[in-house]
Design an enzyme around this catalytic site. Structure first.
Site, PDB file in Angstrom:
ATOM      1  N   ARG A 219     -23.427  -1.220 -33.328  1.00 21.21           N
ATOM      2  CA  ARG A 219     -24.502  -1.976 -32.684  1.00 21.21           C
ATOM      3  C   ARG A 219     -24.238  -2.211 -31.198  1.00 21.21           C
ATOM      4  NH1 ARG A 219     -26.969  -7.767 -34.836  1.00 21.21           N
ATOM      5  NH2 ARG A 219     -29.020  -7.543 -33.890  1.00 21.21           N
TER       6      ARG A 219
ATOM      7  N   HIS B 142       0.827  -1.192   0.000  1.00 23.10           N
ATOM      8  CA  HIS B 142       0.000   0.000   0.000  1.00 23.10           C
ATOM      9  C   HIS B 142       0.871   1.255   0.000  1.00 23.10           C
ATOM     10  CE1 HIS B 142      -3.757  -2.190   1.815  1.00 23.10           C
ATOM     11  NE2 HIS B 142      -3.316  -2.738   0.701  1.00 23.10           N
TER      12      HIS B 142
ATOM     13  N   GLU C 201       0.847   4.012   1.837  1.00 22.51           N
ATOM     14  CA  GLU C 201       1.339   4.503   3.132  1.00 22.51           C
ATOM     15  C   GLU C 201       2.557   3.695   3.587  1.00 22.51           C
ATOM     16  OE1 GLU C 201      -3.264   4.555   3.417  1.00 22.51           O
ATOM     17  OE2 GLU C 201      -1.708   3.565   2.231  1.00 22.51           O
TER      18      GLU C 201
ATOM     19  N   LEU D 282      -5.280  -5.439 -30.293  1.00 22.39           N
ATOM     20  CA  LEU D 282      -5.793  -5.159 -28.951  1.00 22.39           C
ATOM     21  C   LEU D 282      -4.707  -5.118 -27.882  1.00 22.39           C
ATOM     22  CD1 LEU D 282      -9.089  -7.279 -28.899  1.00 22.39           C
ATOM     23  CD2 LEU D 282      -8.735  -4.959 -29.727  1.00 22.39           C
TER      24      LEU D 282
END
Length: 368
Positions: free
Chosen positions: A306, A59, A61, A211
């Site tokens: 579509r 994290h 912190e 992609l």
């Protein structure tokens, strides 16, 4: 006497803006966990910074505290989101903050996770740490738009895009490019910020899409490929089929072609059979729900007319990018118009424009 207006100083706001920038840089790259930015300041000087690690850990912190080479006693922490206070795959960030000697913490908004929400304020205050919250709260909420959708709706945050010519053509046989190279770079940036990308087999078979993320140095951030292919029409010489690796390609289908099913499975493609409605269309909400259970948190859709209309009509898109080229495309060959302007403007009232001298195209962003 202190008033609400002077609760935060101009310096506080500057530091929180920097923390939000740190979090924004990792947004979309931290898995289930929200991207958090953190600064530690002592004697009006930044002594350490931290961001949520890729895929969500460590994290921010924890990283900021461990990155510091200075004694943190008497310092102030700025963090975009309420620190965690419970044991999960990592210990609570509140424990690290308390042990560090930090004397004050300011955070942007409460975590919406019920295990965390509002509890850190009490835990830290009880340890004689000064706590303030709500600094740049609006900016923090914008930062956590996808996290809020993920947690509250159990759905991926859906970003969609489509490119059209000045006369609203999205496809014309023989035309390779509608928008300019700058718009293409933004498209690749969107791929970088989303963990999955979805198209229809019709688009795939026409364009043979890759992609992937093709800006140098970031290829490893290419999203997982999702294909809506009702009758398994995917071509076996397509780039998507040839480049399939474990867990990087999912096809939703409603086919009974066992021979094709076995070929695709043998290649390592995940096949999900899904019902069609009375109009022979997938229920896209069910598709999104399934993708969420499979770990998709940020989904980019590069669809045709579509599928885009279906998504807009059902308000399943959270953010929509409309790229409009200044050039017109001749329509003597086979072509497709973009037919969703009316419904788009009706369903999505928030509209912004990106303007830059570097981009010839007009880029509009619609938000729910």
């Amino acid at each position: 006497m202190s008033t609400k207006k002077d609760k935060f100083s101009p310096k506080d706001k500057e530091y929180m803006k920097l923390a939000i920038n740190l979090a924004s840089a990792r947004k979309g790259l931290t898995g289930d966990n929200p991207s958090v930015g953190c600064l530690i300041v002592k004697n009006d000087k930044i002594i350490s910074i931290g961001q949520t690690g890729f895929n969500g850990r460590p994290h921010a912190e924890y990283n900021a505290i461990n990155n510091s080479v200075e004694n943190l006693k008497g310092s102030k922490m700025y963090v975009t989101l309420e620190p965690c206070n419970h044991y999960g795959k990592t210990p609570p960030c509140t424990n690290s903050i308390i042990k560090s000697g930090i004397s004050e913490i300011i955070y942007g908004m409460d975590d919406i996770d019920v295990k965390v929400k509002g509890k850190s304020f009490k835990i830290l205050s009880n340890k004689k740490i000064k706590v303030k919250k709500g600094l740049l709260k609006t900016e923090a909420k914008n930062l956590y738009d996808s996290y809020i959708v993920n947690r509250n709706k159990k759905l991926p945050y859906v970003t969609a895009k489509i490119a059209i010519s000045n006369n609203r053509i999205i496809y014309s046989r023989g035309t390779k490019r509608i928008t300019d190279k700058s718009s293409d770079r933004l498209t690749h940036y969107l791929r970088y910020k989303n963990d999955s990308i979805m198209i229809s087999s019709k688009t795939l078979n026409i364009d043979n899409n890759k992609l992937n993320y093709r800006l140098r140095g970031f290829e490893k951030f290419s999203p997982r490929r999702i294909v809506l292919d009702k009758y398994l029409k995917i071509k076996l010489n397509s780039y998507i089929f040839k480049s399939t690796k474990k867990n990087n390609t999912i096809i939703f289908h409603n086919s009974f072609d066992n021979k094709k099913i076995q070929i695709l499975k043998k290649k390592g493609i995940t096949l999900i059979k899904s019902k069609l409605d009375s109009k022979k269309l997938f229920n896209l909400r069910i598709v999104l729900e399934k993708l969420y259970t499979l770990g998709t948190r940020n989904l980019l859709i590069e669809g045709g007319d579509r599928i885009t209309k279906n998504l807009i009509k059902n308000r399943l898109i959270d953010k929509f990018y409309l790229f409009r080229s200044p050039k017109k495309i001749f329509t003597k060959t086979k072509h497709q118009l973009f037919t969703s302007f009316g419904i788009l403007n009706n369903k999505y009232k928030k509209k912004f424009k990106i303007s830059s001298k570097l981009v010839k195209d007009s880029i509009s962003i619609y938000k729910r």
